[in-house]
Write a protein that holds these residues in place. Sequence first.
Motif, PDB file in Angstrom:
ATOM      1  N   ALA B 203       9.722 -40.037  19.933  1.00  0.00           N
ATOM      2  CA  ALA B 203       9.847 -40.935  18.999  1.00  0.00           C
ATOM      3  C   ALA B 203      10.932 -40.553  18.021  1.00  0.00           C
ATOM      4  O   ALA B 203      11.618 -41.816  17.743  1.00  0.00           O
ATOM      5  CB  ALA B 203       8.628 -41.026  18.126  1.00  0.00           C
ATOM      6  N   ALA B 204      11.168 -39.292  17.943  1.00  0.00           N
ATOM      7  CA  ALA B 204      12.427 -39.229  16.871  1.00  0.00           C
ATOM      8  C   ALA B 204      13.761 -39.596  17.582  1.00  0.00           C
ATOM      9  O   ALA B 204      14.789 -39.812  16.891  1.00  0.00           O
ATOM     10  CB  ALA B 204      12.492 -37.782  16.579  1.00  0.00           C
ATOM     11  N   LEU B 205      13.612 -39.685  18.735  1.00  0.00           N
ATOM     12  CA  LEU B 205      14.865 -40.236  19.452  1.00  0.00           C
ATOM     13  C   LEU B 205      14.711 -41.644  20.161  1.00  0.00           C
ATOM     14  O   LEU B 205      15.338 -41.772  21.270  1.00  0.00           O
ATOM     15  CB  LEU B 205      15.309 -39.152  20.543  1.00  0.00           C
ATOM     16  CG  LEU B 205      15.281 -37.725  20.231  1.00  0.00           C
ATOM     17  CD1 LEU B 205      15.172 -36.779  21.523  1.00  0.00           C
ATOM     18  CD2 LEU B 205      16.109 -37.282  19.255  1.00  0.00           C
ATOM     19  N   GLY B 206      13.751 -42.363  19.822  1.00  0.00           N
ATOM     20  CA  GLY B 206      13.152 -43.346  20.443  1.00  0.00           C
ATOM     21  C   GLY B 206      14.274 -44.639  20.527  1.00  0.00           C
ATOM     22  O   GLY B 206      15.227 -44.813  19.919  1.00  0.00           O
ATOM     23  N   ALA B 207      13.873 -45.595  21.675  1.00  0.00           N
ATOM     24  CA  ALA B 207      14.690 -46.650  21.973  1.00  0.00           C
ATOM     25  C   ALA B 207      14.434 -47.589  20.640  1.00  0.00           C
ATOM     26  O   ALA B 207      15.542 -48.463  20.362  1.00  0.00           O
ATOM     27  CB  ALA B 207      14.292 -47.224  22.978  1.00  0.00           C
ATOM     28  N   ASP B 208      13.471 -47.587  20.148  1.00  0.00           N
ATOM     29  CA  ASP B 208      13.302 -48.397  19.249  1.00  0.00           C
ATOM     30  C   ASP B 208      13.928 -48.161  17.867  1.00  0.00           C
ATOM     31  O   ASP B 208      14.285 -49.093  17.030  1.00  0.00           O
ATOM     32  CB  ASP B 208      11.634 -48.649  18.692  1.00  0.00           C
ATOM     33  CG  ASP B 208      10.977 -47.261  18.388  1.00  0.00           C
ATOM     34  OD1 ASP B 208      11.890 -46.297  18.525  1.00  0.00           O
ATOM     35  OD2 ASP B 208      10.019 -47.228  17.825  1.00  0.00           O
ATOM     36  N   VAL B 209      14.468 -47.081  17.604  1.00  0.00           N
ATOM     37  CA  VAL B 209      15.430 -46.801  16.739  1.00  0.00           C
ATOM     38  C   VAL B 209      16.835 -46.285  17.200  1.00  0.00           C
ATOM     39  O   VAL B 209      17.614 -45.509  16.702  1.00  0.00           O
ATOM     40  CB  VAL B 209      14.920 -45.634  15.541  1.00  0.00           C
ATOM     41  CG1 VAL B 209      14.009 -45.944  14.408  1.00  0.00           C
ATOM     42  CG2 VAL B 209      14.379 -44.463  16.291  1.00  0.00           C
ATOM     43  N   ALA B 210      17.260 -46.703  18.084  1.00  0.00           N
ATOM     44  CA  ALA B 210      18.374 -46.907  18.945  1.00  0.00           C
ATOM     45  C   ALA B 210      18.907 -45.420  18.864  1.00  0.00           C
ATOM     46  O   ALA B 210      20.093 -44.931  18.776  1.00  0.00           O
ATOM     47  CB  ALA B 210      19.513 -47.489  17.879  1.00  0.00           C
ATOM     48  N   GLY B 211      18.009 -44.463  19.469  1.00  0.00           N
ATOM     49  CA  GLY B 211      18.182 -43.316  19.829  1.00  0.00           C
ATOM     50  C   GLY B 211      17.989 -42.188  18.473  1.00  0.00           C
ATOM     51  O   GLY B 211      18.040 -41.127  18.807  1.00  0.00           O
ATOM     52  N   GLY B 212      17.913 -42.852  17.554  1.00  0.00           N
ATOM     53  CA  GLY B 212      17.261 -42.020  15.994  1.00  0.00           C
ATOM     54  C   GLY B 212      17.991 -40.900  15.914  1.00  0.00           C
ATOM     55  O   GLY B 212      19.069 -41.055  15.499  1.00  0.00           O
ATOM     56  N   VAL B 213      17.774 -39.676  16.134  1.00  0.00           N
ATOM     57  CA  VAL B 213      18.467 -38.568  15.509  1.00  0.00           C
ATOM     58  C   VAL B 213      19.569 -38.382  16.362  1.00  0.00           C
ATOM     59  O   VAL B 213      20.612 -37.815  15.826  1.00  0.00           O
ATOM     60  CB  VAL B 213      17.420 -37.128  15.668  1.00  0.00           C
ATOM     61  CG1 VAL B 213      18.276 -35.691  15.559  1.00  0.00           C
ATOM     62  CG2 VAL B 213      16.340 -37.345  14.748  1.00  0.00           C
ATOM     63  N   LEU B 214      19.532 -38.942  17.721  1.00  0.00           N
ATOM     64  CA  LEU B 214      20.679 -38.663  18.735  1.00  0.00           C
ATOM     65  C   LEU B 214      21.854 -39.857  18.412  1.00  0.00           C
ATOM     66  O   LEU B 214      22.832 -39.772  18.987  1.00  0.00           O
ATOM     67  CB  LEU B 214      20.347 -38.675  19.942  1.00  0.00           C
ATOM     68  CG  LEU B 214      19.887 -37.401  20.413  1.00  0.00           C
ATOM     69  CD1 LEU B 214      19.047 -37.460  21.743  1.00  0.00           C
ATOM     70  CD2 LEU B 214      20.621 -36.108  20.658  1.00  0.00           C
ATOM     71  N   ALA B 215      21.541 -40.853  17.586  1.00  0.00           N
ATOM     72  CA  ALA B 215      22.279 -41.976  17.434  1.00  0.00           C
ATOM     73  C   ALA B 215      23.460 -41.768  17.214  1.00  0.00           C
ATOM     74  O   ALA B 215      24.570 -42.489  17.673  1.00  0.00           O
ATOM     75  CB  ALA B 215      21.610 -42.993  16.549  1.00  0.00           C
ATOM     76  N   GLU B 216      24.116 -41.098  16.144  1.00  0.00           N
ATOM     77  CA  GLU B 216      25.498 -40.748  15.847  1.00  0.00           C
ATOM     78  C   GLU B 216      26.010 -39.549  16.563  1.00  0.00           C
ATOM     79  O   GLU B 216      27.241 -39.505  16.438  1.00  0.00           O
ATOM     80  CB  GLU B 216      25.545 -40.632  14.151  1.00  0.00           C
ATOM     81  CG  GLU B 216      24.965 -41.688  13.494  1.00  0.00           C
ATOM     82  CD  GLU B 216      25.515 -43.124  13.604  1.00  0.00           C
ATOM     83  OE1 GLU B 216      26.659 -43.126  14.119  1.00  0.00           O
ATOM     84  OE2 GLU B 216      25.001 -43.940  12.997  1.00  0.00           O
ATOM     85  N   LEU B 217      25.437 -38.704  17.313  1.00  0.00           N
ATOM     86  CA  LEU B 217      26.057 -37.817  17.764  1.00  0.00           C
ATOM     87  C   LEU B 217      26.704 -38.107  19.090  1.00  0.00           C
ATOM     88  O   LEU B 217      26.643 -38.843  19.844  1.00  0.00           O
ATOM     89  CB  LEU B 217      24.910 -36.631  18.327  1.00  0.00           C
ATOM     90  CG  LEU B 217      24.119 -36.132  17.312  1.00  0.00           C
ATOM     91  CD1 LEU B 217      23.103 -35.202  17.763  1.00  0.00           C
ATOM     92  CD2 LEU B 217      25.196 -35.283  16.317  1.00  0.00           C
ATOM     93  N   SER B 218      27.865 -37.532  19.246  1.00  0.00           N
ATOM     94  CA  SER B 218      28.745 -37.732  20.467  1.00  0.00           C
ATOM     95  C   SER B 218      29.269 -36.609  20.960  1.00  0.00           C
ATOM     96  O   SER B 218      29.406 -35.456  20.085  1.00  0.00           O
ATOM     97  CB  SER B 218      29.716 -38.747  20.432  1.00  0.00           C
ATOM     98  OG  SER B 218      30.845 -38.474  19.620  1.00  0.00           O
ATOM     99  N   GLY B 219      30.087 -36.285  22.028  1.00  0.00           N
ATOM    100  CA  GLY B 219      30.804 -35.085  22.607  1.00  0.00           C
ATOM    101  C   GLY B 219      29.811 -34.080  22.538  1.00  0.00           C
ATOM    102  O   GLY B 219      28.959 -33.840  22.832  1.00  0.00           O
ATOM    103  N   VAL B 220      30.458 -32.947  22.164  1.00  0.00           N
ATOM    104  CA  VAL B 220      29.595 -31.407  22.179  1.00  0.00           C
ATOM    105  C   VAL B 220      28.632 -31.487  21.315  1.00  0.00           C
ATOM    106  O   VAL B 220      27.461 -30.881  21.638  1.00  0.00           O
ATOM    107  CB  VAL B 220      30.942 -30.541  22.199  1.00  0.00           C
ATOM    108  CG1 VAL B 220      31.172 -30.335  20.693  1.00  0.00           C
ATOM    109  CG2 VAL B 220      30.171 -28.891  22.521  1.00  0.00           C
ATOM    110  N   ASP B 221      28.624 -32.256  20.198  1.00  0.00           N
ATOM    111  CA  ASP B 221      27.398 -32.225  19.248  1.00  0.00           C
ATOM    112  C   ASP B 221      26.294 -32.668  19.951  1.00  0.00           C
ATOM    113  O   ASP B 221      24.898 -31.911  19.946  1.00  0.00           O
ATOM    114  CB  ASP B 221      27.689 -32.836  18.110  1.00  0.00           C
ATOM    115  CG  ASP B 221      28.773 -32.505  17.356  1.00  0.00           C
ATOM    116  OD1 ASP B 221      29.014 -31.432  17.470  1.00  0.00           O
ATOM    117  OD2 ASP B 221      29.491 -33.444  16.806  1.00  0.00           O
ATOM    118  N   ARG B 222      26.413 -33.702  20.740  1.00  0.00           N
ATOM    119  CA  ARG B 222      25.152 -34.429  21.390  1.00  0.00           C
ATOM    120  C   ARG B 222      24.789 -33.176  22.652  1.00  0.00           C
ATOM    121  O   ARG B 222      23.596 -33.278  22.984  1.00  0.00           O
ATOM    122  CB  ARG B 222      25.852 -35.719  22.085  1.00  0.00           C
ATOM    123  CG  ARG B 222      24.695 -36.511  22.780  1.00  0.00           C
ATOM    124  CD  ARG B 222      25.132 -37.677  23.309  1.00  0.00           C
ATOM    125  NE  ARG B 222      24.070 -38.751  23.546  1.00  0.00           N
ATOM    126  CZ  ARG B 222      23.566 -39.672  22.584  1.00  0.00           C
ATOM    127  NH1 ARG B 222      24.196 -39.628  21.405  1.00  0.00           N
ATOM    128  NH2 ARG B 222      22.577 -40.542  22.778  1.00  0.00           N
TER     129      ARG B 222
END
Lengths: 114, 312, 424
Positions: B203-222
Motif C-alpha cells: 500500500a505504501a507503493l500503491g497505484a492509488d497514491v501514484a506509487g507512493g514512496v517510489l513516486a519521485e525516485l528515478s535512476g539508480v535511486d529507484r
Amino acid sequence: MYSGIVAMALMAVFAVVFLYALHRLTAVAASPVEVLPAQSGWMPQEHALSRFHVRWYMASIVFLAFDVEMLFMYPWAVIVIERGLSAVVEMFLFLGALLVAVVWAWREGAFRWA
Amino acid sequence: MPETVLTTVPAGWAALAGIVLCTLAFFAAALDSALSARAEGAGRGGWLAPAWSTARLLRQRRRTVVAADTLLLRVGAAGMLVGSFLMVAVIPLGRWTLADLDVGVVWFNTVDVMVWALVWLAGWGANSVHGLVGGYRFLAHGLAYELPLMFALVAPAIAAGSLRVGDAAGAQDRLWFVVWMPVAFVIFLVGVTGFSVWGPFAAALGADVAGGVLAELSGVDRLVMQAGRYAFLAAGAAFSVPLFLGGGAGPFLPEWAWVAVKTVAVLAVLVWLRRKLPVFRPDRFLEIGWVVLLPAAVAQDLVVSLVVVWKG
Amino acid sequence: MGLTDALAGLALRATRVLVVEAPGQWPTRVVLEEKMLRRGWRPAWTPGDADVLAVCGVPGPELAQLVERLWEQMPGPRVRAAVTSPTAVTSALNEAAALLLDTPAHRTDARERAQKPQIPAVMDHGGHGEMGNHGMDHSGMNHGGHGGMDHSSHGGMDHGDTDQPLSGDEDHQNMDHSGTDHGGHGGMDHSSHGGMDMAPEGIPLAQGGEDRDGLGVDVLHLPLGPVLPFWPAGLVLHCSLQGDVVIDADAAVVDGGSHGVGIRSRHSGLVPAAAVRCDNLVALLALVGTQDLAARARSARDALLRGDRAGPQRAVERLHRVVRRSIILRWSLRGVLPLTPADLERHSLPDRCLGDAYDRLLSLVERVRAEVNGANPGAPVGTERVPWDVVPHLVTGLEIGTVRLAVASLDLDPFPAVHEVGHA
C-alpha cells in the motif's frame, strides 16, 4: 563472531557504491535534475514536509506497550525448557493481561480508523 | 539441547553470500515479470525483464524534488539493499554460516524493524505528498504485522530452547516446525511480505497514491530501493528454511542444496501471491493484525511451550 | 559507444510511458495501452518513472500547461509522443522508440534543459498560489480573503481580473457548488502567509488547521488528476488533506470541459459500451490491487474493441465468478462509500450506485456480463450517468485510498463521450 556481519555490511555498502558509480558512467547525466513534486502537473501549493495527521496514534501506543514486552519474551523463550511449567504460566498470565488490554483498546476503537 | 553443528566460515565468503542473495532477488523479480507478462498477455517482457529494467534505470538520470531531504531519501532507498544483506548474514547455508550469533533470531528481528525507518525516510525525504502518505501507510501496516511476526519468531526459539538460528534448524531433525506450528509459519510469511513492502503490503507503493514512496525516485535511486525489496523478500524466504522448514534436512541432495531448493520454493509462492491478492488497506488490516493475528501467534506460542514442557 | 548503445537497446525493452488522455481521447488511450503492452512497455504512474510522455489527442491550454510541467519533471532520457488518433498509435510508438535510442541527443537534452523548476516569485496567496499566475505581480496584492481552504467565497468574489483562464479555479463556475457548505473551514488562519522566510525555495510551508478532534494538523493541497493512473480523464479533484484524509474537495474538468472531442468523431463506429465498462472495471480492480483480475478485465476490453465476442464472454464469466466468491475482495471494498436510496436521490445518482463499492463492483461486472452476452443490450454509454460535480460531496472526509476506490466504483463515463454516444 561479528566479523561475518561486518563483512556483509561492507559487501552491501560496496554493492550500493558500485551501482552509484556505474550509474555515473551509464546515465545520460551524472548529476540529478531538480524538479517539482508529482502532482499531475499542478504547482505545489506548499511543501509536503509537514505535521502529518496519523490517525493510528492510539494503536501505536498500544504497540509500544507490547513491543517493550518483547524484551522479556526473547530471553524467556530460551529458558522455557529449563524452568518448565512455572515459566509458561507466568509468561502467559502476563501476556493474557496484555491481551485483555488489547481487547479493551479494540472495543474503544483504537484499531479502527476513519 | 541440540548441538550446534554449524561452521562459521571466514568473512571473505560474504562475497558469495552477497552474490547468492542478489541471484535470489533477481529470480524473484524475474518470476514476477514472467507471471505478469503471462497474465497480461504482454508481447514481451518475461524472465529477462528485470535485466532490462536495470539497464533502463542505470541509464536514467536521478532527480531530486525541490527542497527535498535528499540525504534521508537516499538513506531510505539504499538502506533497503543494505538491510537485506545484514539479514542474510545469520542464515546458515546448510552447514556453513557467516555469523553464528547466539541471538540470531533477534538479529533478524532487529533488521526487519529497520525497514520501518527506511521506508518512512524514503517517503518523507522526497518532499512529495504521495511519498509522505505512502511512508505513513507503511508505518500503519508495520503496527499491524510486526508484533505477530515477533511472536511467530519466538515459537521456534521456544522449541529449540535457543535463539541461535542453527539450533532452531538442528532441533527439527525429527519433525519440521512448520508441521506443528503452522500458524507461526503463516504469520512469519505475512511478516516477510510486510517488511518487503510486497504484494498485499505494498500500500505504501500503491497505484492509488501514484506509487507512493517510489513516486519521485528515478535512476539508480529507484533501482536500489526496488532491488532492496526483492532482496528482503528473498532473505525472508531464506530465513524461513532454518526456522520452520528443517534447514538443510532432506534426502539425496547435500544440505546447502536443500536450503536453496526450499528457499526458492517459499520465494516463488510469495511472488506468485502478489498478483492474486488485493492490497491490504492499512486501515482495515490494523484490526486484523491485532484482533486475529496477534492472539493467534500468542496461542501458537502457548501451544509450543506447553508441548516443550510436556516433553520435558 | 558500443556499450552505451547496447544499454540503450536493453533499456528500450522496459520502457515506461506516462499516458496523458485529453478528454474525449478514450479510444486512443485504450489502443495505446494495448500496443504498448504488445511491446512489453508499461505505463508509468508518475513522471519520475517515465521515459515517454504520450499525449493522446490535442490538449487544451490548461492541460497543455500541465503536460509541460510533467515533461519538466521527467528525469531523461525522455521522449514526447503526440498520439492524435487510434490509428496514429503505432507510428508514434515507433518514433518514440527510435528517439529513445539516440543517447547523444539525450545527453545534450540533459545538459541543456532547465536544471531547476521554474517557481513563480510569489506563491503566498493561499489556495490560489499556483497555476496561471506567472508573470503577474501579486506581491502587493492582498489575497488574504482567499484563505487557502475557504472556497465559500467564490460566489461573491470577482475573480475575473485576477485569475487567468488557466487557473483551475476558473472551472468552478461550471460546477454546481451552490449547495456546498464549506463554511466549516472558516477558522483557518492564513494571515501569516507573508514573508519569504515562510517559503523556502519559493514554496510556502504547510499551514495548520484544526482537524475534527481539534488538533492542530497541517493541511496539504493535492490535486488528483487529470494525469493520474486509473483516474477518469479530464477530471480534477482539488483536495485538501490532513494526513491522508481529504477534508475538502472541489471538482473541475480540465480546460473547463470545453476542449474535449467527442468519442465518436475520430473513430468509425460506436465504441461498445461494454468496453468502456470493462475499462472502468480495470481501474477499480487495479486500485484494489488484484493484478490478475485487472489484467483479465483489460484483455476483455481489448478483445471487445477488436470485435471479438467469445473471448470476452469467457473472461467476464470467470471474472464474475471470482468477484462474487472472493472473501478478501469483499473485505477490501465493503463499506467504501455506502450510498442509501436517500443519498442517490439527494445527489441525483442512478440506481446502480446503490450500496457500497463492493455492491457497485458486482453490479458493474454483471452489467458487463449482460452486455457481452447480448442478453440485454444494456444502457448505452451516457445514460444514467453519474454527474462529476457530485464527486466532491461524496468523498469529503474519506482517506485518500478510499477516495480513489470510491471514485472508481462510481463507474464514471469518459467525459465528452457522454453526450456523443449517448444520443447516438
